[in-house]
Write an enzyme that holds these catalytic residues in place. Structure first.
Site, PDB file in Angstrom:
ATOM      1  N   GLY A 202      13.120 -39.587  -5.977  1.00 34.08           N
ATOM      2  CA  GLY A 202      11.973 -40.051  -6.495  1.00 34.08           C
ATOM      3  C   GLY A 202      11.090 -39.039  -7.220  1.00 34.08           C
ATOM      4  N   PHE A 203      11.172 -37.830  -6.808  1.00 34.53           N
ATOM      5  CA  PHE A 203      10.479 -36.928  -7.241  1.00 34.53           C
ATOM      6  C   PHE A 203      11.035 -35.708  -7.975  1.00 34.53           C
ATOM      7  CE2 PHE A 203       8.500 -38.865  -3.581  1.00 34.53           C
ATOM      8  CZ  PHE A 203       7.417 -39.638  -4.371  1.00 34.53           C
ATOM      9  N   GLY A 204      12.313 -35.882  -8.226  1.00 35.98           N
ATOM     10  CA  GLY A 204      12.979 -34.672  -9.078  1.00 35.98           C
ATOM     11  C   GLY A 204      14.380 -34.723  -8.798  1.00 35.98           C
TER      12      GLY A 204
ATOM     13  N   VAL B 210      18.372 -32.815  -7.590  1.00 40.00           N
ATOM     14  CA  VAL B 210      18.924 -32.156  -6.871  1.00 40.00           C
ATOM     15  C   VAL B 210      20.089 -31.230  -7.349  1.00 40.00           C
ATOM     16  CG1 VAL B 210      19.663 -31.698  -4.262  1.00 40.00           C
ATOM     17  CG2 VAL B 210      18.000 -33.262  -4.755  1.00 40.00           C
TER      18      VAL B 210
ATOM     19  N   ASP C 297      10.193 -43.376   4.710  1.00 36.89           N
ATOM     20  CA  ASP C 297      11.072 -43.435   3.588  1.00 36.89           C
ATOM     21  C   ASP C 297      12.683 -43.351   3.997  1.00 36.89           C
ATOM     22  OD1 ASP C 297      11.987 -44.263   0.973  1.00 36.89           O
ATOM     23  OD2 ASP C 297      11.836 -42.291   0.217  1.00 36.89           O
TER      24      ASP C 297
END
Length: 516
Positions: free
Chosen positions: A361-363, A365, A476
């Protein structure tokens, strides 16, 4: 009873006052009728004009508003201009009514009626009400109002300021600007200057003394006055016709009685004086409009300035908050091994798409290999994420303080300008969802492996909820956030949404909805 004047024979029948209420000898006042140009009732004091009723129009005297009730009881004036005889009389149809008139020692003409019920005489009319009734009380071109104050007609000023300031207006007023026709005559240009003189309309006034009458109709009064430069005012009455004045206007009076509008008096003035009122209105209106415009512009300017100030304050707060957060990050990250951007770029082959392991959700990998051959996972924070910085810091704080076999291990981080990255241990089997939802790989997960994965996740959660130094709620947890090592041992990852509780806290409030 008849009060009369015979001009040809030089005879007059007058009413004389007593010298005092107890002395019946002739006093200082006399009441009679004077023809002038139009008949009027007058009172003289020591043979000097003291009071006038105003001209007779066939029904009433224009100026004695309180005599209207008397007229209906038989009062009348007869004017024979050819024989030059004039008289006024009282002839009442009701013989049983006792009425008498007198001119008292104070100069007041009074009518009294006998009231049999009260057994006394009742006053019905008195010629004097205020000092304004005295002839010439405010002098030439002066106006007297109901409060007995004198004022000058527009376009005129007091002759004696000191006397007027003491309440004595008998010296009258003078014209401030000559009539245009007078200036034309002085300059020898001739003509009446009709285009440059106009008239000021005064309503509800006692008609000035000594008018000259004309039988022309109302619409021609103005033109006839303009043709004569000596004409200073005019008025019209249906019973008299046009009335004109030349010289000084004396004995102009305002009536305080409501509803009385006997006539309109038009005063001749140069156009410059008439325009002053218009100019004053224009100036007032212009000033008001200009004031409104200035106030509006000022308010708009002030609002814009305040808006800019608020915007600057918000920017300052944002910068301060950002600096504070950056400083907080710096302090918290000092406890971890730091990687530089170049080192991680080399390890991931400049973040090559082929090295991409997944996307959170935030970047993104990526898989990387350090110089010593150690395999790592690099989580690169997305610049487009509005919440990425908070989650990044949260993940650093949480994972750096956790040590458990079922939690992913954090090797370090990188903070370089706008770039923020986390470096984890590499999980070759990626996430649990890649096995569960893949028709081929899911066959690898027999019941024993599934049970081991479930048990490992439970141990990790038990550690987070109860056994760690900090009580942590992941918020989460899902298959994509459970990573598998080479032996398919589960490790919980992605603590960006995690919430830290105090050691003795069982509940807390959250500011936004999170999780999947």
């Amino acid at each position: 009873m008849k009060i009369s004047t015979d001009v040809k024979k030089g005879r007059q029948v007058e009413l004389k006052s007593w010298k005092s209420p107890s002395d019946p000898s002739d006093g200082n006042f006399s009441f009679g009728i004077e023809p002038f140009n139009i008949p009027e009732g007058i009172i003289r004091k020591n043979n000097q004009l003291y009071f006038r009723t105003g001209p007779w129009n066939g029904n009433m005297f224009l100026g004695s508003i309180l005599m209207t009730a008397v007229y209906t009881d038989g009062f009348y004036v007869v004017a024979d201009n050819q024989q030059q005889t004039f008289y006024m009389a009282f002839e009442y149809s009701n013989d049983s009514m006792l009425i008498y008139c007198e001119l008292n020692s104070q100069g007041k003409f009074i009518e009294r009626r006998w009231d049999a019920g009260k057994g006394n005489w009742i006053n019905r009319y008195s010629s004097f009400q205020t000092d304004c009734d005295i002839y010439g009380y405010c002098g030439a071109f002066g106006i007297c109002d109901s409060s007995k104050r004198c004022s000058c007609i527009k376009g005129f000023k007091p002759r004696n300021i000191e006397e007027w300031s003491r309440g004595n207006g008998s010296s009258g007023c003078f014209r401030t600007t000559p009539l245009q026709c007078q200036r034309d005559n002085t300059n020898g240009s001739g003509g009446a200057g009709q285009g440059d003189d106009g008239f000021l309309k005064l309503m509800v006034k006692k008609v000035p003394a000594f008018p000259v009458r004309s039988s022309i109709i109302n619409g021609d009064c103005k033109d006839q006055c303009l043709e004569n430069c000596s004409c200073v005012a005019y008025a019209y009455d249906a019973g008299i016709g046009c009335m004109f004045w030349s010289g000084d206007l004396i004995d102009v009076q305002k009536f305080s009685t409501s509803g009385v509008d006997l006539y309109d008096l038009y005063i001749r003035l140069p156009s410059s004086e008439l325009d002053k009122g218009k100019n004053t209105k224009v100036i007032v209106i212009t000033t008001v409009i200009a004031g409104i415009v200035v106030i509006t512009i000022s308010a708009l300017f002030l609002w814009c300035r305040m808006a800019k100030q608020r915007e600057r304050n918000e920017k300052r707060k944002h910068i301060k908050h950002k600096i504070y957060r950056e400083n907080s990050i710096g302090v918290k990250l000092q406890q971890l091994p730091l990687f530089n951007f170049k080192q991680l770029a080399i390890a991931t082959n400049n973040f090559n798409h082929a090295k991409k392991l997944g996307q959170g959700g935030f970047g993104l990998v990526y898989k990387g290999i350090l110089d010593d051959g150690k395999e790592i996972s690099v989580k690169r924070l997305s610049k487009a994420s509005g919440q990425g910085l908070e989650e990044f810091v949260n993940e650093v704080v949480v994972i750096s303080k956790l040590q458990h076999r079922n939690l992913v291990r954090l090797f370090g981080c990188c903070v370089d300008r706008e770039e923020k990255m986390l470096v984890y241990e590499y999980m070759p089997n990626k996430s649990l969802d890649s096995f569960i939802f893949d028709p081929v790989k899911q066959k690898i997960l027999d019941w024993k492996k599934r049970f081991n994965i479930i048990e490992g996740i439970s141990r990790g959660l038990l550690y987070l909820h109860r056994d760690s130094r900090l009580r942590i709620i992941h918020r989460d947890l899902k298959a994509s956030n459970v990573l598998l090592d080479r032996e398919l041992n589960p490790k919980i990852s992605d603590f960006g949404m995690a919430r830290i509780f105090g050691g003795n806290e069982n509940q807390a409030n959250t500011k936004r909805v999170v999780g999947t």
